[in-house]
Design a protein around this motif. Sequence first.
Motif, PDB file in Angstrom:
ATOM      1  N   ARG A 147     -19.288  15.309 -14.938  1.00 22.42           N
ATOM      2  CA  ARG A 147     -18.142  16.003 -14.326  1.00 22.42           C
ATOM      3  C   ARG A 147     -18.225  16.066 -12.820  1.00 22.42           C
ATOM      4  O   ARG A 147     -17.213  15.974 -12.133  1.00 22.42           O
ATOM      5  CB  ARG A 147     -18.016  17.402 -14.933  1.00 22.42           C
ATOM      6  CG  ARG A 147     -17.541  17.262 -16.362  1.00 22.42           C
ATOM      7  CD  ARG A 147     -17.292  18.535 -17.121  1.00 22.42           C
ATOM      8  NE  ARG A 147     -17.178  19.738 -16.329  1.00 22.42           N
ATOM      9  CZ  ARG A 147     -17.397  20.940 -16.832  1.00 22.42           C
ATOM     10  NH1 ARG A 147     -17.756  21.077 -18.083  1.00 22.42           N
ATOM     11  NH2 ARG A 147     -17.253  22.017 -16.090  1.00 22.42           N
ATOM     12  N   ALA A 148     -19.452  16.216 -12.306  1.00 22.50           N
ATOM     13  CA  ALA A 148     -19.600  16.297 -10.840  1.00 22.50           C
ATOM     14  C   ALA A 148     -19.134  14.995 -10.201  1.00 22.50           C
ATOM     15  O   ALA A 148     -18.349  14.993  -9.249  1.00 22.50           O
ATOM     16  CB  ALA A 148     -21.058  16.572 -10.481  1.00 22.50           C
ATOM     17  N   ALA A 149     -19.600  13.863 -10.767  1.00 20.67           N
ATOM     18  CA  ALA A 149     -19.237  12.568 -10.179  1.00 20.67           C
ATOM     19  C   ALA A 149     -17.738  12.312 -10.307  1.00 20.67           C
ATOM     20  O   ALA A 149     -17.093  11.851  -9.366  1.00 20.67           O
ATOM     21  CB  ALA A 149     -20.040  11.451 -10.857  1.00 20.67           C
ATOM     22  N   LEU A 150     -17.172  12.661 -11.464  1.00 18.73           N
ATOM     23  CA  LEU A 150     -15.730  12.441 -11.635  1.00 18.73           C
ATOM     24  C   LEU A 150     -14.925  13.284 -10.651  1.00 18.73           C
ATOM     25  O   LEU A 150     -13.994  12.782 -10.015  1.00 18.73           O
ATOM     26  CB  LEU A 150     -15.312  12.771 -13.076  1.00 18.73           C
ATOM     27  CG  LEU A 150     -15.712  11.725 -14.110  1.00 18.73           C
ATOM     28  CD1 LEU A 150     -15.406  12.225 -15.518  1.00 18.73           C
ATOM     29  CD2 LEU A 150     -14.972  10.416 -13.864  1.00 18.73           C
ATOM     30  N   ALA A 151     -15.321  14.550 -10.508  1.00 16.62           N
ATOM     31  CA  ALA A 151     -14.604  15.419  -9.555  1.00 16.62           C
ATOM     32  C   ALA A 151     -14.736  14.844  -8.147  1.00 16.62           C
ATOM     33  O   ALA A 151     -13.774  14.811  -7.380  1.00 16.62           O
ATOM     34  CB  ALA A 151     -15.167  16.840  -9.619  1.00 16.62           C
ATOM     35  N   PHE A 152     -15.934  14.381  -7.845  1.00 14.29           N
ATOM     36  CA  PHE A 152     -16.180  13.829  -6.506  1.00 14.29           C
ATOM     37  C   PHE A 152     -15.299  12.597  -6.253  1.00 14.29           C
ATOM     38  O   PHE A 152     -14.603  12.511  -5.250  1.00 14.29           O
ATOM     39  CB  PHE A 152     -17.671  13.482  -6.370  1.00 14.29           C
ATOM     40  CG  PHE A 152     -18.000  12.766  -5.094  1.00 14.29           C
ATOM     41  CD1 PHE A 152     -18.182  13.473  -3.915  1.00 14.29           C
ATOM     42  CD2 PHE A 152     -18.091  11.386  -5.069  1.00 14.29           C
ATOM     43  CE1 PHE A 152     -18.446  12.805  -2.726  1.00 14.29           C
ATOM     44  CE2 PHE A 152     -18.354  10.709  -3.887  1.00 14.29           C
ATOM     45  CZ  PHE A 152     -18.534  11.429  -2.708  1.00 14.29           C
ATOM     46  N   PHE A 153     -15.327  11.647  -7.184  1.00 13.68           N
ATOM     47  CA  PHE A 153     -14.573  10.411  -6.966  1.00 13.68           C
ATOM     48  C   PHE A 153     -13.060  10.674  -6.940  1.00 13.68           C
ATOM     49  O   PHE A 153     -12.342  10.110  -6.133  1.00 13.68           O
ATOM     50  CB  PHE A 153     -14.916   9.363  -8.029  1.00 13.68           C
ATOM     51  CG  PHE A 153     -16.315   8.792  -7.862  1.00 13.68           C
ATOM     52  CD1 PHE A 153     -16.722   8.284  -6.640  1.00 13.68           C
ATOM     53  CD2 PHE A 153     -17.209   8.761  -8.920  1.00 13.68           C
ATOM     54  CE1 PHE A 153     -18.004   7.762  -6.468  1.00 13.68           C
ATOM     55  CE2 PHE A 153     -18.496   8.237  -8.755  1.00 13.68           C
ATOM     56  CZ  PHE A 153     -18.883   7.740  -7.520  1.00 13.68           C
ATOM     57  N   ARG A 154     -12.598  11.539  -7.839  1.00 15.61           N
ATOM     58  CA  ARG A 154     -11.156  11.837  -7.854  1.00 15.61           C
ATOM     59  C   ARG A 154     -10.741  12.492  -6.535  1.00 15.61           C
ATOM     60  O   ARG A 154      -9.703  12.169  -5.983  1.00 15.61           O
ATOM     61  CB  ARG A 154     -10.814  12.749  -9.038  1.00 15.61           C
ATOM     62  CG  ARG A 154     -10.844  11.988 -10.359  1.00 15.61           C
ATOM     63  CD  ARG A 154     -10.744  12.933 -11.544  1.00 15.61           C
ATOM     64  NE  ARG A 154     -10.829  12.204 -12.798  1.00 15.61           N
ATOM     65  CZ  ARG A 154     -11.259  12.725 -13.934  1.00 15.61           C
ATOM     66  NH1 ARG A 154     -11.640  13.984 -13.978  1.00 15.61           N
ATOM     67  NH2 ARG A 154     -11.304  11.993 -15.026  1.00 15.61           N
ATOM     68  N   LYS A 155     -11.583  13.383  -6.038  1.00 20.81           N
ATOM     69  CA  LYS A 155     -11.249  14.034  -4.764  1.00 20.81           C
ATOM     70  C   LYS A 155     -11.110  12.995  -3.649  1.00 20.81           C
ATOM     71  O   LYS A 155     -10.316  13.159  -2.734  1.00 20.81           O
ATOM     72  CB  LYS A 155     -12.333  15.051  -4.395  1.00 20.81           C
ATOM     73  CG  LYS A 155     -12.068  15.662  -3.038  1.00 20.81           C
ATOM     74  CD  LYS A 155     -12.950  16.814  -2.705  1.00 20.81           C
ATOM     75  CE  LYS A 155     -12.470  17.416  -1.381  1.00 20.81           C
ATOM     76  NZ  LYS A 155     -13.273  18.559  -0.977  1.00 20.81           N
ATOM     77  N   HIS A 156     -11.899  11.932  -3.761  1.00 23.15           N
ATOM     78  CA  HIS A 156     -11.883  10.919  -2.709  1.00 23.15           C
ATOM     79  C   HIS A 156     -10.929   9.757  -3.005  1.00 23.15           C
ATOM     80  O   HIS A 156     -11.108   8.667  -2.473  1.00 23.15           O
ATOM     81  CB  HIS A 156     -13.300  10.417  -2.435  1.00 23.15           C
ATOM     82  CG  HIS A 156     -14.122  11.458  -1.731  1.00 23.15           C
ATOM     83  ND1 HIS A 156     -13.905  11.811  -0.421  1.00 23.15           N
ATOM     84  CD2 HIS A 156     -15.116  12.264  -2.163  1.00 23.15           C
ATOM     85  CE1 HIS A 156     -14.744  12.765  -0.082  1.00 23.15           C
ATOM     86  NE2 HIS A 156     -15.494  13.070  -1.118  1.00 23.15           N
ATOM     87  N   GLY A 157      -9.960  10.014  -3.863  1.00 24.68           N
ATOM     88  CA  GLY A 157      -8.870   9.043  -4.015  1.00 24.68           C
ATOM     89  C   GLY A 157      -9.077   7.980  -5.073  1.00 24.68           C
ATOM     90  O   GLY A 157      -8.262   7.065  -5.182  1.00 24.68           O
ATOM     91  N   PHE A 158     -10.151   8.076  -5.854  1.00 25.63           N
ATOM     92  CA  PHE A 158     -10.333   7.080  -6.923  1.00 25.63           C
ATOM     93  C   PHE A 158      -9.516   7.513  -8.137  1.00 25.63           C
ATOM     94  O   PHE A 158      -9.472   8.694  -8.468  1.00 25.63           O
ATOM     95  CB  PHE A 158     -11.811   6.945  -7.308  1.00 25.63           C
ATOM     96  CG  PHE A 158     -12.624   6.259  -6.251  1.00 25.63           C
ATOM     97  CD1 PHE A 158     -12.880   4.897  -6.343  1.00 25.63           C
ATOM     98  CD2 PHE A 158     -13.098   6.947  -5.150  1.00 25.63           C
ATOM     99  CE1 PHE A 158     -13.596   4.250  -5.359  1.00 25.63           C
ATOM    100  CE2 PHE A 158     -13.818   6.308  -4.155  1.00 25.63           C
ATOM    101  CZ  PHE A 158     -14.067   4.954  -4.254  1.00 25.63           C
ATOM    102  N   GLY A 159      -8.882   6.522  -8.766  1.00 19.62           N
ATOM    103  CA  GLY A 159      -8.059   6.822  -9.932  1.00 19.62           C
ATOM    104  C   GLY A 159      -7.996   5.585 -10.795  1.00 19.62           C
ATOM    105  O   GLY A 159      -8.963   4.831 -10.862  1.00 19.62           O
TER     106      GLY A 159
END
Length: 188
Positions: A147-159
């Motif tokens: 969850r940490a990595a997903l939250a991190f990547f989503r925050k930085h525009g990855f989708g």
Amino acid sequence: MSEISPVNGAVVHRRPRPRRAALPVVVRELTLEDIPAVFELGQKLFTPEKLPTLYRAWDEDELVQLYTTDRQTCLVAEAGGRVVGFALGQLMEKPRSAWRYGWLEWLGVDRGLKRRGVATRLLRQLTSRFIEREARIMLVDTDERNRAALAFFRKHGFGQEVRHVYLSRNLDSHPEAIARRETLEEPE
Ligand SMILES: CC(C)(COP(=O)(O)OP(=O)(O)OC[C@H]1O[C@@H](n2cnc3c(N)ncnc32)[C@H](O)[C@@H]1OP(=O)(O)O)[C@@H](O)C(=O)NCCC(=O)NCCS
């Protein structure tokens, strides 16, 4: 911060998480001397149950191979003379594709220094390096329970998330494996 409880529908008031001050770090290219420290940090983060994927293993060979193939896209974050994080990636060209990809393979930050912007600094620097080298798409992957990595990547525009299913089969119970073991065990 208020939200509705999924259990009983009541309004729950949560205190916002106190923001920790950003940690001043120097982000620079990985050097040969950093390899033991990066390896050790990765061993603490990428334990078998927390490995981001099944098809890659965190070991010295992987690290040395990345260092030798694409040093410009292997970065470390240093604070107080110590390596506290890393982002290791490489450029990738796919056959019959005019696009060049920047693949972030391993990203990790010392557990005691999380949520202080270290990974953000690493990601920004790596992104700039991929752009300089004409990558048009950046790829990352992680376990869906991370969850940490997903939250991190989503925050930085990855989708544009694509799910992938890994299947495995234990070959120890395969008849050929059993026969092989029996042959090896047979007294001469
Ligand atoms: C994922 C990881 C690299 C994030 O590193 P980090 O330095 O803590 O990240 P940052 O401080 O730059 O976080 C930036 C934002 O990402 C999100 N984020 C990061 N960690 C989060 C968490 N545990 N839960 C929810 N959101 C999180 C937040 O939006 C955060 O901003 P905020 O702190 O202002 O709310 C770190 O947790 C880690 O090393 N994990 C283990 C290794 C791993 O899973 N790597 C990724 C796959 S290779």
